[in-house]
Write a protein that holds these residues in place. Structure first.
Motif, PDB file in Angstrom:
ATOM      1  N   UNK A   1      50.613  32.619  56.038  1.00  0.00           N
ATOM      2  CA  UNK A   1      50.049  31.528  55.242  1.00  0.00           C
ATOM      3  C   UNK A   1      51.099  31.061  54.236  1.00  0.00           C
ATOM      4  N   UNK A   2      51.286  29.744  54.148  1.00  0.00           N
ATOM      5  CA  UNK A   2      52.244  29.216  53.173  1.00  0.00           C
ATOM      6  C   UNK A   2      51.817  29.592  51.757  1.00  0.00           C
ATOM      7  N   UNK A   3      52.775  29.813  50.857  1.00  0.00           N
ATOM      8  CA  UNK A   3      52.423  30.091  49.458  1.00  0.00           C
ATOM      9  C   UNK A   3      51.538  28.984  48.881  1.00  0.00           C
ATOM     10  N   UNK A   4      50.574  29.386  48.060  1.00  0.00           N
ATOM     11  CA  UNK A   4      49.641  28.428  47.465  1.00  0.00           C
ATOM     12  C   UNK A   4      49.659  28.561  45.948  1.00  0.00           C
TER      13      UNK A   4
ATOM     14  N   UNK B   1      34.363  38.629  40.065  1.00  0.00           N
ATOM     15  CA  UNK B   1      35.667  38.722  40.725  1.00  0.00           C
ATOM     16  C   UNK B   1      36.671  39.267  39.720  1.00  0.00           C
ATOM     17  N   UNK B   2      37.477  40.212  40.156  1.00  0.00           N
ATOM     18  CA  UNK B   2      38.412  40.903  39.260  1.00  0.00           C
ATOM     19  C   UNK B   2      39.824  40.372  39.483  1.00  0.00           C
ATOM     20  N   UNK B   3      40.388  39.805  38.427  1.00  0.00           N
ATOM     21  CA  UNK B   3      41.678  39.122  38.511  1.00  0.00           C
ATOM     22  C   UNK B   3      42.817  40.138  38.455  1.00  0.00           C
ATOM     23  N   UNK B   4      43.714  40.028  39.424  1.00  0.00           N
ATOM     24  CA  UNK B   4      44.835  40.955  39.553  1.00  0.00           C
ATOM     25  C   UNK B   4      45.853  40.761  38.431  1.00  0.00           C
ATOM     26  N   UNK B   5      46.598  41.820  38.149  1.00  0.00           N
ATOM     27  CA  UNK B   5      47.734  41.713  37.218  1.00  0.00           C
ATOM     28  C   UNK B   5      49.002  41.297  37.965  1.00  0.00           C
ATOM     29  N   UNK B   6      48.940  41.252  39.302  1.00  0.00           N
ATOM     30  CA  UNK B   6      50.103  40.845  40.103  1.00  0.00           C
ATOM     31  C   UNK B   6      50.282  39.330  40.039  1.00  0.00           C
ATOM     32  N   UNK B   7      51.515  38.891  39.963  1.00  0.00           N
ATOM     33  CA  UNK B   7      51.798  37.466  39.784  1.00  0.00           C
ATOM     34  C   UNK B   7      51.624  36.652  41.065  1.00  0.00           C
ATOM     35  N   UNK B   8      51.529  37.334  42.231  1.00  0.00           N
ATOM     36  CA  UNK B   8      51.395  36.596  43.493  1.00  0.00           C
ATOM     37  C   UNK B   8      50.017  36.779  44.143  1.00  0.00           C
ATOM     38  N   UNK B   9      49.041  37.250  43.363  1.00  0.00           N
ATOM     39  CA  UNK B   9      47.672  37.458  43.846  1.00  0.00           C
ATOM     40  C   UNK B   9      46.700  37.004  42.779  1.00  0.00           C
ATOM     41  N   UNK B  10      45.563  36.428  43.191  1.00  0.00           N
ATOM     42  CA  UNK B  10      44.585  35.985  42.200  1.00  0.00           C
ATOM     43  C   UNK B  10      43.537  37.066  41.913  1.00  0.00           C
ATOM     44  N   UNK B  11      42.837  37.526  42.953  1.00  0.00           N
ATOM     45  CA  UNK B  11      41.710  38.461  42.789  1.00  0.00           C
ATOM     46  C   UNK B  11      41.924  39.656  43.706  1.00  0.00           C
ATOM     47  N   UNK B  12      41.684  40.875  43.197  1.00  0.00           N
ATOM     48  CA  UNK B  12      41.883  42.066  44.019  1.00  0.00           C
ATOM     49  C   UNK B  12      40.579  42.713  44.466  1.00  0.00           C
ATOM     50  N   UNK B  13      39.443  42.316  43.869  1.00  0.00           N
ATOM     51  CA  UNK B  13      38.170  42.934  44.261  1.00  0.00           C
ATOM     52  C   UNK B  13      37.021  42.056  43.761  1.00  0.00           C
ATOM     53  N   UNK B  14      35.832  42.278  44.358  1.00  0.00           N
ATOM     54  CA  UNK B  14      34.663  41.471  43.972  1.00  0.00           C
ATOM     55  C   UNK B  14      33.392  42.272  44.220  1.00  0.00           C
TER      56      UNK B  14
ATOM     57  N   UNK C   1      49.298  30.730  39.154  1.00  0.00           N
ATOM     58  CA  UNK C   1      49.979  31.693  40.019  1.00  0.00           C
ATOM     59  C   UNK C   1      50.346  31.049  41.348  1.00  0.00           C
ATOM     60  N   UNK C   2      51.374  31.611  41.987  1.00  0.00           N
ATOM     61  CA  UNK C   2      51.722  31.227  43.353  1.00  0.00           C
ATOM     62  C   UNK C   2      51.350  32.407  44.249  1.00  0.00           C
ATOM     63  N   UNK C   3      50.373  32.194  45.136  1.00  0.00           N
ATOM     64  CA  UNK C   3      49.804  33.263  45.956  1.00  0.00           C
ATOM     65  C   UNK C   3      50.548  33.340  47.288  1.00  0.00           C
ATOM     66  N   UNK C   4      51.009  34.534  47.634  1.00  0.00           N
ATOM     67  CA  UNK C   4      51.806  34.647  48.858  1.00  0.00           C
ATOM     68  C   UNK C   4      51.648  35.990  49.567  1.00  0.00           C
TER      69      UNK C   4
ATOM     70  N   UNK D   1      40.987  32.550  52.373  1.00  0.00           N
ATOM     71  CA  UNK D   1      41.720  33.810  52.267  1.00  0.00           C
ATOM     72  C   UNK D   1      41.827  34.297  50.824  1.00  0.00           C
ATOM     73  N   UNK D   2      42.086  33.376  49.901  1.00  0.00           N
ATOM     74  CA  UNK D   2      42.210  33.748  48.495  1.00  0.00           C
ATOM     75  C   UNK D   2      40.909  33.430  47.773  1.00  0.00           C
ATOM     76  N   UNK D   3      40.527  34.280  46.826  1.00  0.00           N
ATOM     77  CA  UNK D   3      39.202  34.134  46.220  1.00  0.00           C
ATOM     78  C   UNK D   3      39.102  32.942  45.270  1.00  0.00           C
ATOM     79  N   UNK D   4      40.208  32.485  44.703  1.00  0.00           N
ATOM     80  CA  UNK D   4      40.123  31.261  43.903  1.00  0.00           C
ATOM     81  C   UNK D   4      39.777  30.069  44.801  1.00  0.00           C
ATOM     82  N   UNK D   5      40.300  30.076  46.030  1.00  0.00           N
ATOM     83  CA  UNK D   5      39.941  29.035  47.004  1.00  0.00           C
ATOM     84  C   UNK D   5      38.484  29.205  47.441  1.00  0.00           C
TER      85      UNK D   5
END
Length: 231
Positions: free
Chosen positions: A145-148, A174-187, A137-140, A107-111
């Motif tokens: 899905x539990x926070x990661x 992969x473009x890294x988000x400025x949001x603290x609860x997200x890793x990547x917003x686009x690719x 970061x803590x992704x939620x 689900x998350x692009x770092x994963x």
């Protein structure tokens, strides 16, 4: 282990695409050809089927994409020698250890990056003298899905011009988000033409798969930085 044919799969279209790339041994060249083939195809929001409360359905449609399924489809086609090979690679790229379950989807692009590095499907790009930014970061943002917690390394946005000489056609960005609860917003997928660096991607705002200069995308979007890997 036998798997059901993915929903939306056109064996004939996959066979035709594979026949056009079978003599090309370079992964970057195959990805360049295949990613160009799908320019103009529709952007499809939420193209995958499954959630925390509904069963995951393995899909392999070539008719429309979001930014992630565009990359996954191109990457699987580039690695495949036949249709069953394509579905095997797509399953492996999309799901942790290829197990078709919503919880196992990357689900998350770092994963996604971490699992595909482990499988040997992608590798890091050597970037001497290019600054690296480290963050945790803590992704939620995925419901159900539990926070990661994740750690990531990226090239800061201001340093991307120093990164560009290292980029090759077929690289994944992969473009890294400025949001603290997200890793990547686009690719997207890099396509190089001499000194010019383009990106092919399924664009939500434009409604289809487009090619644009990387510098144009960088100017138009806020981001912390970029991550680049090579198939």
């Amino acid at each position: 282990m036998k798997h059901t044919q993915p929903r939306g799969l056109s064996r004939r279209r996959v066979e035709q695409l594979l026949s056009e790339t079978k003599h090309d041994r370079s992964a970057g060249s195959r990805i360049d050809f295949l990613s160009r083939h799908f320019l103009g195809h529709s952007y499809k929001p939420n193209p995958l089927i499954g959630s925390a409360g509904t069963a995951e359905v393995f899909t392999a449609s070539l008719d429309g994409f979001d930014c992630v399924t565009y990359i996954e489809t191109i990457l699987a086609l580039a690695r495949a020698s036949n249709v069953d090979d394509f579905t095997k690679w797509l399953r492996k790229i999309r799901y942790e250890r290829g197990r078709i379950q919503w919880e196992r989807r990357n689900h998350y692009m770092t994963l996604w990056i971490r699992n595909n590095l482990r499988e040997g499907i992608i590798r890091p790009v050597s970037m001497p003298a290019v600054p690296i930014l480290r963050m945790e970061r803590v992704l939620n943002v995925v419901p159900g899905l539990d926070p990661q917690r994740t750690r990531l390394k990226c090239v800061p946005k201001r340093s991307v011009p120093r990164l560009e000489p290292h980029l090759q056609s077929g690289d994944l960005i992969f473009f890294v988000s400025t949001r603290k609860n997200l890793d990547v917003f686009h690719a997207g997928i890099i396509a190089r033409d001499g000194k010019k660096v383009f990106m092919r991607h399924a664009s939500r705002s434009r409604g289809f798969v487009v090619e644009q200069e990387l510098s144009e995308f960088l100017k138009a979007n806020r981001m912390a930085g970029v991550i680049v890997v090579r198939p």
